[in-house]
Structure formats: structure tokens, C-alpha cells
Design a protein around this motif. Structure first.
Motif, mmCIF file in Angstrom:
data_model
loop_
_atom_site.group_PDB
_atom_site.id
_atom_site.type_symbol
_atom_site.label_atom_id
_atom_site.label_comp_id
_atom_site.label_asym_id
_atom_site.label_seq_id
_atom_site.Cartn_x
_atom_site.Cartn_y
_atom_site.Cartn_z
ATOM 1 N N VAL A 15 1.048 -0.896 -0.003
ATOM 2 C CA VAL A 15 -0.010 0.264 0.115
ATOM 3 C C VAL A 15 1.223 1.391 0.438
ATOM 4 N N GLY A 16 2.083 1.089 0.584
ATOM 5 C CA GLY A 16 3.145 2.620 0.892
ATOM 6 C C GLY A 16 3.481 2.310 -0.438
ATOM 7 N N ALA A 17 4.052 1.899 -1.047
ATOM 8 C CA ALA A 17 4.309 1.453 -2.382
ATOM 9 C C ALA A 17 3.399 1.715 -3.248
ATOM 10 N N LEU A 18 2.067 1.318 -3.633
ATOM 11 C CA LEU A 18 1.237 2.225 -4.398
ATOM 12 C C LEU A 18 1.213 3.917 -4.492
ATOM 13 N N LEU A 19 0.945 4.294 -2.749
ATOM 14 C CA LEU A 19 0.855 5.592 -2.965
ATOM 15 C C LEU A 19 1.878 6.559 -3.199
ATOM 16 N N GLY A 20 3.274 5.900 -2.742
ATOM 17 C CA GLY A 20 4.925 6.570 -3.629
ATOM 18 C C GLY A 20 4.421 7.033 -4.991
ATOM 19 N N GLY A 21 4.082 5.265 -5.441
ATOM 20 C CA GLY A 21 4.040 5.549 -6.805
ATOM 21 C C GLY A 21 2.685 6.465 -7.562
ATOM 22 N N TYR A 22 2.127 6.495 -6.719
ATOM 23 C CA TYR A 22 0.875 7.714 -7.114
ATOM 24 C C TYR A 22 0.764 8.921 -6.906
ATOM 25 N N MET A 23 2.006 9.404 -5.853
ATOM 26 C CA MET A 23 2.167 10.487 -5.929
ATOM 27 C C MET A 23 3.307 11.561 -6.556
ATOM 28 N N GLY A 24 4.497 10.233 -6.946
ATOM 29 C CA GLY A 24 5.616 10.124 -8.306
ATOM 30 C C GLY A 24 4.931 10.884 -9.813
ATOM 31 N N ALA A 25 3.661 10.123 -9.229
ATOM 32 C CA ALA A 25 3.006 10.681 -11.457
ATOM 33 C C ALA A 25 2.391 11.495 -10.961
ATOM 34 N N THR A 26 1.872 11.466 -9.759
ATOM 35 C CA THR A 26 0.779 13.264 -10.045
ATOM 36 C C THR A 26 1.799 13.790 -9.541
ATOM 37 N N ASP A 27 3.126 14.087 -9.437
ATOM 38 C CA ASP A 27 3.717 14.847 -9.251
ATOM 39 C C ASP A 27 3.649 15.900 -7.503
ATOM 40 N N HIS A 35 2.128 8.263 3.545
ATOM 41 C CA HIS A 35 3.523 7.034 2.805
ATOM 42 C C HIS A 35 4.332 6.709 3.549
ATOM 43 N N ALA A 36 5.367 7.926 4.965
ATOM 44 C CA ALA A 36 6.281 7.062 5.339
ATOM 45 C C ALA A 36 5.756 6.750 6.038
ATOM 46 N N HIS A 37 5.041 6.786 6.993
ATOM 47 C CA HIS A 37 4.668 6.157 8.025
ATOM 48 C C HIS A 37 3.770 5.201 7.772
ATOM 49 N N LEU A 38 3.773 4.664 6.697
ATOM 50 C CA LEU A 38 2.874 3.334 5.968
ATOM 51 C C LEU A 38 4.411 2.213 5.903
ATOM 52 N N ALA A 39 5.565 3.097 5.982
ATOM 53 C CA ALA A 39 6.319 2.770 5.982
ATOM 54 C C ALA A 39 7.139 2.018 6.935
#
Length: 126
Positions: A15-27, A35-39
Motif C-alpha cells: 500500500v505504501g509503495a502504491l501511494l508512493g507511485g501515485y505521488m510520483g506520477a501526479t507530482d 507514505h512515511a508512516h505506512l513504511a
């Protein structure tokens, strides 16, 4: 118990990786604290707890281990949802963050007590 912790930890990792990917894709990195707390509270902390419970099965069999598991995993999703809402401007969610973070913290207190009371050196493991 160790296996339960490891399995839920990899779910938080994903889930954290998905959120990180979403944040990167949407800038858009407004949810970086989620994301940090999930990790850290999801993946890293629960995976390490799982390894500890696997290595020290006496600790895994305690009520404290069950309290830790349930409080952490009931509190963390609500904590992340509430934090995400607060970060996106929904300040009415602050009580959700406070209560659920408290739940996780009590779960971590149970884990701390469990390790201090039930993780003991054994022959070959000093």
C-alpha cells in the motif's frame, strides 16, 4: 504470531509503495507523511516485530502480542486515513488522528512490555 505480523507488514509495504507511485506520477507529495508512516509503522515496525516473535516464540504466545497486533492494525489504517484527510485540508479529522495514533501507541507499549518481559537470551543466542 510472527507470521501474522510479517503477512500484514507486506500489505502495508505494498500500500505504501502504491501511494508512493501515485505521488510520483501526479507530482503531488502532500501525502508524503502518510507514505512515511505506512513504511515505518506498517512495513518496518511490523516486519521487525514479526521476526522478533518468530525468534522468540514465548513472546508470541502472550496476550501482549495479541494486544499489540490488534491495536496496531486497527489503529494504523484509521490513523493513515485521518492523517490523509488532515493533510488535504479536512481538519475535522484531527480527532480520528489523535484517537487512532493513541491506539497504535498503546499497541506499541504492549510490544515494548512484551519484549522487556518475555524476550530472553537462550543457549546459543546471547
Amino acid at each position: 504470531m510472527g507470521i501474522r505480523f510479517l503477512k500484514i507488514a507486506v500489505i502495508y509495504l505494498f500500500v505504501g509503495a502504491l501511494l508512493g507511485g501515485y505521488m510520483g506520477a501526479t507530482d503531488n507529495f502532500v501525502l508524503a507523511p502518510v507514505h512515511a508512516h505506512l513504511a515505518l509503522l506498517g512495513w518496518a515496525s511490523l516486519a521487525l516485530a514479526g521476526l522478533i516473535y518468530h525468534l522468540y516464540p514465548a513472546a508470541a504466545l502472550t496476550l501482549l502480542a495479541r494486544i499489540h497486533f490488534w491495536l496496531h492494525n486497527i489503529g494504523l489504517p484509521f490513523f493513515m486515513l485521518g492523517l490523509g484527510l488532515v493533510l488535504t485540508g479536512h481538519t475535522a479529522a484531527v480527532p480520528i488522528v489523535s484517537i487512532s495514533a493513541g491506539c497504535v501507541t498503546i499497541g506499541l507499549a504492549a510490544f515494548t512490555a512484551n519484549v522487556l518481559m518475555n524476550v530472553k537470551a537462550t543457549a546459543g543466542r546471547q
